[in-house]
Motif scaffolding. Structure first.
Motif, PDB file in Angstrom:
ATOM      1  N   MET A 159       0.837  -1.368  -0.049  1.00 37.24           N
ATOM      2  CA  MET A 159      -0.074   0.056  -0.029  1.00 37.24           C
ATOM      3  C   MET A 159       0.945   1.234  -0.140  1.00 37.24           C
ATOM      4  SD  MET A 159      -2.645  -1.855   0.730  1.00 37.24           S
ATOM      5  CE  MET A 159      -2.159  -3.549   0.298  1.00 37.24           C
ATOM      6  N   LEU A 160       0.484   2.507   0.023  1.00 34.92           N
ATOM      7  CA  LEU A 160       1.015   3.543  -0.231  1.00 34.92           C
ATOM      8  C   LEU A 160       1.688   3.822   1.347  1.00 34.92           C
ATOM      9  CD1 LEU A 160      -1.126   5.610   1.093  1.00 34.92           C
ATOM     10  CD2 LEU A 160      -1.565   6.001  -1.103  1.00 34.92           C
ATOM     11  N   THR A 161       1.421   2.939   2.229  1.00 33.87           N
ATOM     12  CA  THR A 161       1.837   3.252   3.485  1.00 33.87           C
ATOM     13  C   THR A 161       3.020   2.517   3.807  1.00 33.87           C
ATOM     14  OG1 THR A 161       0.244   1.533   4.161  1.00 33.87           O
ATOM     15  CG2 THR A 161      -0.313   3.691   5.010  1.00 33.87           C
ATOM     16  N   LEU A 191      -0.576  -1.179  -4.780  1.00 31.88           N
ATOM     17  CA  LEU A 191      -2.138  -1.150  -4.614  1.00 31.88           C
ATOM     18  C   LEU A 191      -2.424   0.543  -4.583  1.00 31.88           C
ATOM     19  CD1 LEU A 191      -4.903  -2.627  -4.404  1.00 31.88           C
ATOM     20  CD2 LEU A 191      -4.965  -1.956  -2.080  1.00 31.88           C
ATOM     21  N   ALA A 192      -2.027   1.194  -5.758  1.00 35.37           N
ATOM     22  CA  ALA A 192      -2.165   2.649  -6.077  1.00 35.37           C
ATOM     23  C   ALA A 192      -1.919   3.032  -7.447  1.00 35.37           C
ATOM     24  CB  ALA A 192      -1.616   3.417  -4.857  1.00 35.37           C
ATOM     25  N   VAL A 193      -2.209   4.031  -8.041  1.00 37.81           N
ATOM     26  CA  VAL A 193      -1.687   4.264  -9.258  1.00 37.81           C
ATOM     27  C   VAL A 193      -0.390   5.027  -8.967  1.00 37.81           C
ATOM     28  CG1 VAL A 193      -2.954   6.304  -9.534  1.00 37.81           C
ATOM     29  CG2 VAL A 193      -2.368   5.635 -11.400  1.00 37.81           C
ATOM     30  N   GLY A 194      -0.440   5.948  -7.918  1.00 39.50           N
ATOM     31  CA  GLY A 194       0.878   6.515  -7.488  1.00 39.50           C
ATOM     32  C   GLY A 194       1.881   5.650  -6.948  1.00 39.50           C
ATOM     33  N   TYR A 195       2.988   5.845  -7.079  1.00 38.75           N
ATOM     34  CA  TYR A 195       4.185   5.006  -6.528  1.00 38.75           C
ATOM     35  C   TYR A 195       5.240   5.666  -5.872  1.00 38.75           C
ATOM     36  CZ  TYR A 195       5.035   5.714 -11.296  1.00 38.75           C
ATOM     37  OH  TYR A 195       5.358   6.276 -12.780  1.00 38.75           O
ATOM     38  N   VAL A 246      -7.935   1.674 -13.808  1.00 45.66           N
ATOM     39  CA  VAL A 246      -9.287   1.157 -13.056  1.00 45.66           C
ATOM     40  C   VAL A 246      -9.761   2.232 -11.981  1.00 45.66           C
ATOM     41  CG1 VAL A 246      -8.677  -1.452 -13.408  1.00 45.66           C
ATOM     42  CG2 VAL A 246      -7.911  -0.114 -11.261  1.00 45.66           C
ATOM     43  N   LEU A 247      -9.005   2.962 -11.724  1.00 42.13           N
ATOM     44  CA  LEU A 247      -9.294   4.020 -10.620  1.00 42.13           C
ATOM     45  C   LEU A 247      -9.689   5.502 -11.158  1.00 42.13           C
ATOM     46  CD1 LEU A 247      -6.723   5.550 -10.564  1.00 42.13           C
ATOM     47  CD2 LEU A 247      -6.298   4.423  -8.316  1.00 42.13           C
ATOM     48  N   SER A 248      -9.693   5.459 -12.506  1.00 40.59           N
ATOM     49  CA  SER A 248      -9.670   7.035 -13.127  1.00 40.59           C
ATOM     50  C   SER A 248     -10.853   7.647 -12.827  1.00 40.59           C
ATOM     51  CB  SER A 248      -9.134   6.973 -14.598  1.00 40.59           C
ATOM     52  OG  SER A 248      -8.213   6.514 -14.776  1.00 40.59           O
ATOM     53  N   SER A 265      -3.752  14.746  -5.912  1.00 39.01           N
ATOM     54  CA  SER A 265      -2.534  13.983  -6.250  1.00 39.01           C
ATOM     55  C   SER A 265      -1.804  13.475  -5.043  1.00 39.01           C
ATOM     56  CB  SER A 265      -1.890  14.821  -7.361  1.00 39.01           C
ATOM     57  OG  SER A 265      -1.348  15.702  -6.887  1.00 39.01           O
ATOM     58  N   ARG A 266      -0.795  14.267  -4.742  1.00 41.96           N
ATOM     59  CA  ARG A 266      -0.031  13.997  -3.669  1.00 41.96           C
ATOM     60  C   ARG A 266       0.179  15.352  -2.703  1.00 41.96           C
ATOM     61  NH1 ARG A 266      -1.719   9.407  -4.112  1.00 41.96           N
ATOM     62  NH2 ARG A 266      -0.393   7.718  -4.636  1.00 41.96           N
ATOM     63  N   GLY A 267       0.005  15.128  -1.460  1.00 44.14           N
ATOM     64  CA  GLY A 267       0.553  16.499  -0.670  1.00 44.14           C
ATOM     65  C   GLY A 267       1.780  16.765  -0.930  1.00 44.14           C
ATOM     66  N   PRO A 327      -9.826  12.493   3.884  1.00 43.25           N
ATOM     67  CA  PRO A 327      -8.890  11.801   4.300  1.00 43.25           C
ATOM     68  C   PRO A 327      -8.273  10.771   3.166  1.00 43.25           C
ATOM     69  CG  PRO A 327     -10.575  10.933   5.268  1.00 43.25           C
ATOM     70  CD  PRO A 327     -11.073  12.162   4.396  1.00 43.25           C
ATOM     71  N   HIS A 328      -7.635  11.376   1.971  1.00 44.59           N
ATOM     72  CA  HIS A 328      -7.377  10.582   0.866  1.00 44.59           C
ATOM     73  C   HIS A 328      -7.979   9.487   0.530  1.00 44.59           C
ATOM     74  CE1 HIS A 328      -3.170   9.411  -0.941  1.00 44.59           C
ATOM     75  NE2 HIS A 328      -4.081   8.894  -1.826  1.00 44.59           N
ATOM     76  N   ILE A 329      -9.398   9.947   0.058  1.00 42.54           N
ATOM     77  CA  ILE A 329     -10.273   9.070  -0.298  1.00 42.54           C
ATOM     78  C   ILE A 329     -10.449   8.766  -2.052  1.00 42.54           C
ATOM     79  CG2 ILE A 329     -11.437   8.786   1.892  1.00 42.54           C
ATOM     80  CD1 ILE A 329     -13.375  10.675   0.715  1.00 42.54           C
ATOM     81  N   GLY A 330      -9.773   9.601  -2.878  1.00 41.35           N
ATOM     82  CA  GLY A 330      -9.911   9.725  -4.192  1.00 41.35           C
ATOM     83  C   GLY A 330     -10.359   8.296  -4.738  1.00 41.35           C
ATOM     84  N   SER A 331      -9.816   7.377  -4.758  1.00 38.57           N
ATOM     85  CA  SER A 331     -10.405   5.893  -5.416  1.00 38.57           C
ATOM     86  C   SER A 331     -11.310   5.131  -4.601  1.00 38.57           C
ATOM     87  CB  SER A 331      -9.098   5.363  -5.885  1.00 38.57           C
ATOM     88  OG  SER A 331      -8.237   4.961  -4.924  1.00 38.57           O
ATOM     89  N   ALA A 332     -11.620   5.657  -3.290  1.00 38.89           N
ATOM     90  CA  ALA A 332     -12.085   4.695  -2.403  1.00 38.89           C
ATOM     91  C   ALA A 332     -13.861   4.547  -2.696  1.00 38.89           C
ATOM     92  CB  ALA A 332     -12.211   5.263  -0.923  1.00 38.89           C
ATOM     93  N   THR A 361     -14.061   0.102  -7.303  1.00 42.94           N
ATOM     94  CA  THR A 361     -12.904   0.332  -7.524  1.00 42.94           C
ATOM     95  C   THR A 361     -11.864  -0.057  -6.758  1.00 42.94           C
ATOM     96  OG1 THR A 361     -13.781   2.434  -8.717  1.00 42.94           O
ATOM     97  CG2 THR A 361     -11.312   2.464  -7.976  1.00 42.94           C
ATOM     98  N   ARG A 362     -11.920  -0.254  -5.475  1.00 43.98           N
ATOM     99  CA  ARG A 362     -11.002  -0.539  -4.622  1.00 43.98           C
ATOM    100  C   ARG A 362     -10.546  -2.266  -4.666  1.00 43.98           C
ATOM    101  NH1 ARG A 362      -9.221   2.981  -0.686  1.00 43.98           N
ATOM    102  NH2 ARG A 362      -8.287   4.576  -2.060  1.00 43.98           N
ATOM    103  N   LYS A 363     -11.954  -3.161  -5.109  1.00 39.92           N
ATOM    104  CA  LYS A 363     -11.930  -4.321  -5.632  1.00 39.92           C
ATOM    105  C   LYS A 363     -11.151  -4.582  -7.061  1.00 39.92           C
ATOM    106  CE  LYS A 363     -16.043  -5.848  -3.092  1.00 39.92           C
ATOM    107  NZ  LYS A 363     -17.539  -6.022  -3.516  1.00 39.92           N
ATOM    108  N   ASP A 364     -11.488  -3.734  -7.889  1.00 38.46           N
ATOM    109  CA  ASP A 364     -10.841  -3.534  -9.087  1.00 38.46           C
ATOM    110  C   ASP A 364      -9.142  -3.430  -9.048  1.00 38.46           C
ATOM    111  OD1 ASP A 364     -13.219  -4.037 -10.188  1.00 38.46           O
ATOM    112  OD2 ASP A 364     -13.532  -1.935 -10.888  1.00 38.46           O
ATOM    113  N   MET A 365      -8.746  -2.590  -8.173  1.00 37.82           N
ATOM    114  CA  MET A 365      -7.476  -2.384  -8.072  1.00 37.82           C
ATOM    115  C   MET A 365      -6.714  -3.585  -7.354  1.00 37.82           C
ATOM    116  SD  MET A 365      -7.650   1.514  -6.156  1.00 37.82           S
ATOM    117  CE  MET A 365      -6.137   1.666  -5.765  1.00 37.82           C
ATOM    118  N   ILE A 366      -7.542  -4.278  -6.332  1.00 34.23           N
ATOM    119  CA  ILE A 366      -6.894  -5.528  -5.829  1.00 34.23           C
ATOM    120  C   ILE A 366      -6.692  -6.604  -6.841  1.00 34.23           C
ATOM    121  CG2 ILE A 366      -7.488  -7.297  -4.151  1.00 34.23           C
ATOM    122  CD1 ILE A 366      -8.713  -5.199  -2.427  1.00 34.23           C
TER     123      ILE A 366
HETATM  124  C1  DGY Z   1      -3.576   6.158  -5.755  1.00 34.20           C
HETATM  125  O1  DGY Z   1      -4.024   5.383  -6.370  1.00 34.20           O
HETATM  126  O2  DGY Z   1      -2.323   6.602  -5.860  1.00 34.20           O
HETATM  127  C2  DGY Z   1      -4.262   6.898  -4.539  1.00 34.20           C
HETATM  128  O3  DGY Z   1      -3.832   7.705  -3.939  1.00 34.20           O
HETATM  129  C3  DGY Z   1      -4.344   5.807  -3.539  1.00 34.20           C
HETATM  130  O4  DGY Z   1      -5.332   4.965  -3.863  1.00 34.20           O
END
Ligand code: DGY
Length: 321
Positions: free
Chosen positions: A54-56, A76-80, A101-103, A238-240, A286-291, A295-300
């Motif tokens: 995860m991004l954590t 599990l994110a588009v950002g890396y 999948v999250l766009s 996007s990102r802080g 609280p960072h819920i863009g793709s939540a 979509t979360r299932k599609d990302m997994i």
């Molecule tokens: C991403 O996909 O990069 C989001 O910020 C987390 O789901």
């Protein structure tokens, strides 16, 4: 071939992993709502051929050096930006992300945040909860119009284009700035490419959808805010790290810009004591863009497809190049 061992850094639905049980040995952290402790992560990684991160989870050069057995990281994110991509490449580790999948879902949230900020939705709801609605008056909770205004999208990737389409539904004029021009999108949306400074000067809404990199770190700073219109609204989904938060607080307090909506922060999670939270002209999420559930299932699922493609097929489906 021995089944590859995959360490999954958060508790994910068994129903999604189950179809792969004969192909992988999954080991998994036991909580969905809290990250795997670093020491557990490090010892589990050592025994793994692949990871779902995860991004954590921060994966730096030292991490790759001590894990030469790793083949693939499915993030599990588009950002890396949580992963040192160069170090991964040097160690021959494939990194995958979850584009496409999250766009739509992230664009929905970005536009919802824009609307909530412009029309003061959160503040208005709070007025009722606090019993502060006493009378109707002409400029009570008056906000900014969205329709027929100009949106400036910084970072015209897949999510940017999808936000632009929503903006066109509101008859907005779409400006964008991106490393590379998008002639197709310019024609189809339509959208106009402009230099960053022109975008900042001309937009009623400046929307950041740009990834966090060395080049973009802190790019929305005092100088950038000062170029914006005095009644501009800044949105970051996007990102802080692309924002200088101290400069943003100052710009909001001193009226350099009118308001902002943020789904991401420099150091997450933030609490109620964060200086941006105290400001009335800020909407914080609280960072819920793709939540969304789907979509979360599609990302997994895409992470699993990536692992499957890597170990048993023609390669990972969405590798980070
Ligand atoms: C991403 O996909 O990069 C989001 O910020 C987390 O789901």
């Amino acid at each position: 071939m021995k089944k590859p061992v995959i360490y999954v850094c958060r508790k994910l639905p068994e129903s999604l992993l189950e179809p792969y049980a004969d192909r992988f040995t999954f080991r998994m952290w036991n909580r969905e709502d809290s990250p795997v402790p670093r020491d557990v992560f490090l010892s589990e990684s050592k025994q793994a051929d692949g990871l779902i991160t995860m991004l954590t989870e921060k994966l730096d050069a030292a991490f790759f050096e001590i894990n030469p057995q790793l083949n693939i990281i499915a993030n599990l994110a588009v950002g890396y930006d949580n992963i040192d991509i160069r170090a991964a490449k040097d160690c021959n580790v494939t990194v995958t992300n979850t584009p496409d999948v999250l766009s739509e879902t992230t664009a929905d949230l970005t536009f919802a945040l824009l609307m909530a900020t412009a029309r003061r939705i959160v503040e208005a709801s709070e007025v009722i909860k606090q019993d502060e609605w006493k009378v109707w008056s002409p400029f009570f909770l008056a906000g900014n119009d969205i329709h027929h205004r100009t949106i400036g999208i910084v970072g015209m990737g897949r999510i940017g284009e999808t936000v632009a389409k929503r903006a066109r539904g509101f008859d907005m004029q779409v400006l964008y700035h991106n490393r590379t021009r998008k002639p197709e999108a310019e024609k189809q949306i339509p959208a106009t490419y402009v230099e960053l400074d022109d975008l900042l000067r001309q937009s009623d809404f400046v929307v950041s959808l740009i990834p966090a990199t060395q080049e973009t770190k802190g790019m929305f700073n005092k100088a950038a805010f000062e170029k914006m219109k005095r009644d501009a609204i800044f949105i970051n989904a996007s990102r802080g790290a692309v924002v200088n938060e101290a400069d943003l607080v100052e710009a909001l307090q001193s009226g350099v810009i009118k308001a902002c909506g943020l789904d991401v922060f420099e150091n997450e999670p933030i609490g109620s004591d964060h200086p941006l939270v105290a400001l009335k002209n800020v909407v914080c999420l609280p960072h819920i863009g793709s939540a969304s559930w789907q979509t979360r299932k599609d990302m997994i699922q895409l992470c699993l497809d990536n692992l499957d493609g890597y170990f048993y097929g023609n390669g990972a489906k969405t590798p980070v190049e």
